[in-house]
Design a protein around this motif. Structure first.
Motif, PDB file in Angstrom:
ATOM      1  N   TYR A  15       0.832  -1.207   0.000  1.00 40.38           N
ATOM      2  CA  TYR A  15       0.000   0.000   0.000  1.00 40.38           C
ATOM      3  C   TYR A  15       0.866   1.256   0.000  1.00 40.38           C
ATOM      4  O   TYR A  15       0.582   2.240  -0.702  1.00 40.38           O
ATOM      5  N   LEU A  16       1.960   1.233   0.772  1.00 39.47           N
ATOM      6  CA  LEU A  16       2.871   2.375   0.818  1.00 39.47           C
ATOM      7  C   LEU A  16       3.565   2.574  -0.526  1.00 39.47           C
ATOM      8  O   LEU A  16       3.811   3.710  -0.947  1.00 39.47           O
ATOM      9  N   VAL A  17       3.892   1.472  -1.196  1.00 41.05           N
ATOM     10  CA  VAL A  17       4.520   1.575  -2.520  1.00 41.05           C
ATOM     11  C   VAL A  17       3.562   2.253  -3.500  1.00 41.05           C
ATOM     12  O   VAL A  17       3.955   3.117  -4.296  1.00 41.05           O
ATOM     13  N   GLY A  18       2.284   1.858  -3.474  1.00 41.38           N
ATOM     14  CA  GLY A  18       1.293   2.499  -4.346  1.00 41.38           C
ATOM     15  C   GLY A  18       1.131   3.972  -4.039  1.00 41.38           C
ATOM     16  O   GLY A  18       1.005   4.813  -4.947  1.00 41.38           O
ATOM     17  N   MET A  19       1.136   4.317  -2.738  1.00 45.29           N
ATOM     18  CA  MET A  19       1.050   5.727  -2.343  1.00 45.29           C
ATOM     19  C   MET A  19       2.250   6.503  -2.852  1.00 45.29           C
ATOM     20  O   MET A  19       2.123   7.653  -3.294  1.00 45.29           O
ATOM     21  N   TYR A  69       3.871  10.866  -4.628  1.00 49.94           N
ATOM     22  CA  TYR A  69       5.196  11.487  -4.602  1.00 49.94           C
ATOM     23  C   TYR A  69       5.956  11.350  -5.917  1.00 49.94           C
ATOM     24  O   TYR A  69       6.568  12.299  -6.392  1.00 49.94           O
ATOM     25  N   ILE A  70       5.951  10.157  -6.529  1.00 47.73           N
ATOM     26  CA  ILE A  70       6.715   9.987  -7.765  1.00 47.73           C
ATOM     27  C   ILE A  70       6.049  10.746  -8.921  1.00 47.73           C
ATOM     28  O   ILE A  70       6.692  11.488  -9.656  1.00 47.73           O
ATOM     29  N   VAL A  71       4.721  10.526  -9.085  1.00 45.36           N
ATOM     30  CA  VAL A  71       4.006  11.246 -10.149  1.00 45.36           C
ATOM     31  C   VAL A  71       4.082  12.756  -9.936  1.00 45.36           C
ATOM     32  O   VAL A  71       4.270  13.538 -10.873  1.00 45.36           O
ATOM     33  N   LYS A  72       3.966  13.185  -8.694  1.00 43.37           N
ATOM     34  CA  LYS A  72       4.005  14.627  -8.378  1.00 43.37           C
ATOM     35  C   LYS A  72       5.421  15.142  -8.156  1.00 43.37           C
ATOM     36  O   LYS A  72       5.615  16.321  -7.849  1.00 43.37           O
ATOM     37  N   LYS A  73       6.409  14.267  -8.274  1.00 39.30           N
ATOM     38  CA  LYS A  73       7.833  14.635  -8.140  1.00 39.30           C
ATOM     39  C   LYS A  73       8.133  15.314  -6.815  1.00 39.30           C
ATOM     40  O   LYS A  73       8.849  16.320  -6.738  1.00 39.30           O
ATOM     41  N   ASP A  74       7.588  14.756  -5.731  1.00 38.14           N
ATOM     42  CA  ASP A  74       7.818  15.280  -4.374  1.00 38.14           C
ATOM     43  C   ASP A  74       8.925  14.465  -3.732  1.00 38.14           C
ATOM     44  O   ASP A  74       8.687  13.414  -3.126  1.00 38.14           O
TER      45      ASP A  74
END
Length: 596
Positions: free
Chosen positions: A55-59, A64-69
């Motif tokens: 679940y954390l990996v999906g989050m 964060y990855i898609v939003k580059k955070d």
């Protein structure tokens, strides 16, 4: 080797038979409730953490990855690392504690089985091979041990993981959840087909293993006879036949159970492909995110893995149940003496014996003794004479309550023997048999077996009275010489002298001698006879002997044939009658003259 299923009948697992066995095993586990509760808590924690990781990996992907955070991604990765560390700690603790529970449980089970076997009547052991019984104490219980070590954790973990995965999957996407659950009916059909064939094969495997162990024990213990008659090839052929049966049972048990992981892999790949296809279409339509697809892909694997574990554990459980059934079968066998308060306790025995119209048969319809009647006063010597199979040893077995008569009464000091405690009765008896059994241990320990609280001085005095002290003193370490298996390294006559010393140390009121001087050279027989004379003095003695010179001084000689007393009286009385005993005496004298 036949094709799978050829000429083999596979009954469905009988769950009605399995449930009582599982309840009984659970009873042993629940005696350690506190530690078992900690294990379940650790299992729940590890299952929750295992679900949290994907679940954390999906989050991380969606938030964060898609939003580059980058900062948020680093924080989440630290939390993800801590999750897997705590997961490893929980896994270690649950396995560590469960191993302790399993070993304590099996220790208790093995102890109870071993103690129970010592309470069983001789008739139980007469009907079973010793090696097969050893297999139940070792192999079958070890099978239960292996299952307890793994199955309890796996079953609880699998159930919790399945429940948690389904709840989270429904929350994320009911559509993908429905697609994932499509494999359940396929899995049920496949598992039903497999498990209907595995239980019977595991049970057959355990049965054939017990039979093979019994044959091996018999073959090893009789090696001198095998070699004497050059029967090595026949023994090897019999071993190969039994080994072949075990191999086939084991082959089919492992083959059918081996279908389970293959089935799971196929279903897992189908599930992954279905999720990837459906998830991609849903993502294109904006119904789910990439992170959700990743979570579902991982949860699908976590969904099938618990089902796989449950299926594997079911097979392991079937194997353990087969072993537990064999163990409980022995533990449910009626013991000789369940409650001491059912019997009359006696502190001392004078040695008066009476058989009143006693009949007995080992098998129904095949009488061994027929209306035997005789009596002896304390201190008398009763001799039993007759051909092999006439019932002499059976009388001794009944007197010592290894068996009870079918009809009639045996009294000791006027008390019905069946109402006396076997423990009390045998405590006042001593046995010197034709085949002396010596335990692996020192000479001193083997003599002291007659009375465990005897001092070293009393052991030496008993050995001197038995004419055994001289040869013991010549042994490398004297009384501390360690005797190997069944007393190998000393002669048969020396074994008999040690058995007599053991009986002298026991100080019995009733002495039972079964061919105690057979197969002994003349000089050794003289030493043994002197020792026996000392041993029998003042004690009621029941003597079985083919050598008539050992029983000529008997107060009463009973001549048996086909389970009946055909003559009775003193040596002189029977010679005057010139019946069976007279002919036996003449034959014995002729044989002795020929030997000289």
């Amino acid at each position: 080797m036949p094709r799978p299923g050829a000429n083999i009948s596979f009954p469905k697992p009988n769950f009605k038979e399995m449930i009582p066995v599982l309840k009984r095993l659970s009873g042993y586990l629940l005696q350690r409730k506190g530690l078992l509760l900690l294990v379940i808590i650790m299992v729940a924690a590890s299952s929750a953490l295992a679900l949290l990781g994907p679940y954390l990996v999906g989050m991380a992907i969606d938030e964060y990855i898609v939003k580059k955070d980058e900062a948020g991604l680093v924080s989440l990765l630290v939390f993800l690392g801590a999750t897997y560390i705590f997961y490893s700690v929980a896994m270690f603790l649950q396995n560590y504690w469960m191993a302790g529970i399993a070993q304590e449980t099996v220790y208790q089970l093995r102890t109870e089985l071993f103690e129970h076997m010592h309470k069983l009547p001789l008739s139980f052991f007469d009907r079973r091979r010793h090696g097969e019984l050893m297999s139940r104490v070792t192999n079958d219980i070890e099978n239960v041990s292996s299952t307890l070590n793994s199955s309890v954790i796996q079953i609880v973990s699998s159930v919790l993981t399945l429940t948690g995965a389904v709840v989270v999957m429904i929350w994320l996407s009911p559509i993908l959840t429905g697609i994932t659950l499509l494999i359940v009916p396929l899995m049920y059909i496949g598992m039903k087909w497999i498990t209907s064939r595995t239980r019977v094969q595991f049970k057959e495997q355990q049965r054939h293993l017990g039979e093979l162990n019994g044959f091996i024990e018999e073959a090893i213990s009789s090696q001198h006879i095998v070699k004497m008659f050059s029967q090595e090839e026949r023994i090897n052929n019999e071993f190969m036949e039994r080994n072949e049966r075990l191999k086939k049972a084991g082959f089919w048990a492992q083959t059918y159970s081996g279908f389970i992981p293959k089935l799971m892999n196929v279903l897992n790949n189908l599930s992954f492909a279905a999720i990837a296809l459906a998830g991609g279409l849903l993502a294109l339509n904006g119904m789910v995110t990439i992170g959700v697809i990743v979570i579902f892909a991982e949860y699908a694997r976590q969904f099938t893995r618990p089902l796989n574990d449950l299926a594997n554990q079911f097979n392991t459980l079937l194997s353990a149940i087969a072993g537990a059934e064999r163990v409980f079968e022995i533990m449910d066998t009626e013991v000789e003496e369940e409650k001491l308060d059912r019997y009359q306790r006696i502190k001392q025995i004078r040695g008066d014996i009476e058989f009143r119209d006693v009949s007995f048969s080992y098998e129904t319809g095949k009488p061994i003794l027929k209306r035997i009647h005789f009596s002896a006063q304390a201190g008398d010597m009763i001799a039993l004479v007759g051909p092999t199979g006439s019932g002499k040893t059976t009388i001794v077995n009944l007197l010592s309550r290894f068996y009870d008569p079918d009809s009639g009464v045996i009294t000791i000091d006027g008390h019905d023997s069946t109402k006396l405690s076997r423990f009390d009765l045998r405590r006042h008896m001593a046995f010197v048999l034709q085949d002396t059994f010596l335990f692996e241990g020192t000479v001193r320990e083997n003599i002291r077996y007659g009375r465990l609280d005897a001092t070293d001085e009393e052991v030496v005095e008993a050995a001197k009275s038995a004419n055994a002290h001289t040869f013991i003193s010549r042994l490398p370490d004297g009384y501390d010489t360690v005797l190997q298996h069944e007393g190998s390294g000393i002669s048969q006559g020396q074994k008999q002298l040690l058995a007599i010393a053991r009986a002298i140390l026991a100080d019995p009121s009733i002495l039972l001698l079964d061919e105690a001087t057979s197969s002994i050279d003349t000089i050794t027989e003289m030493h043994i006879q002197e020792a026996l004379d000392r041993l029998m003095k003042g004690r009621t003695s029941v003597v079985i002997a083919h050598r008539l010179n050992t029983i000529q001084r008997a107060d009463q000689i009973l001549v048996l044939e086909q389970g009946e007393i055909i003559e009775r009286g003193s040596h002189e009385d029977l010679l005057e009658k010139k019946g069976y005993y007279y002919q036996l005496n003449q034959s014995s004298s002729s044989s002795l003259s020929s030997a000289q």
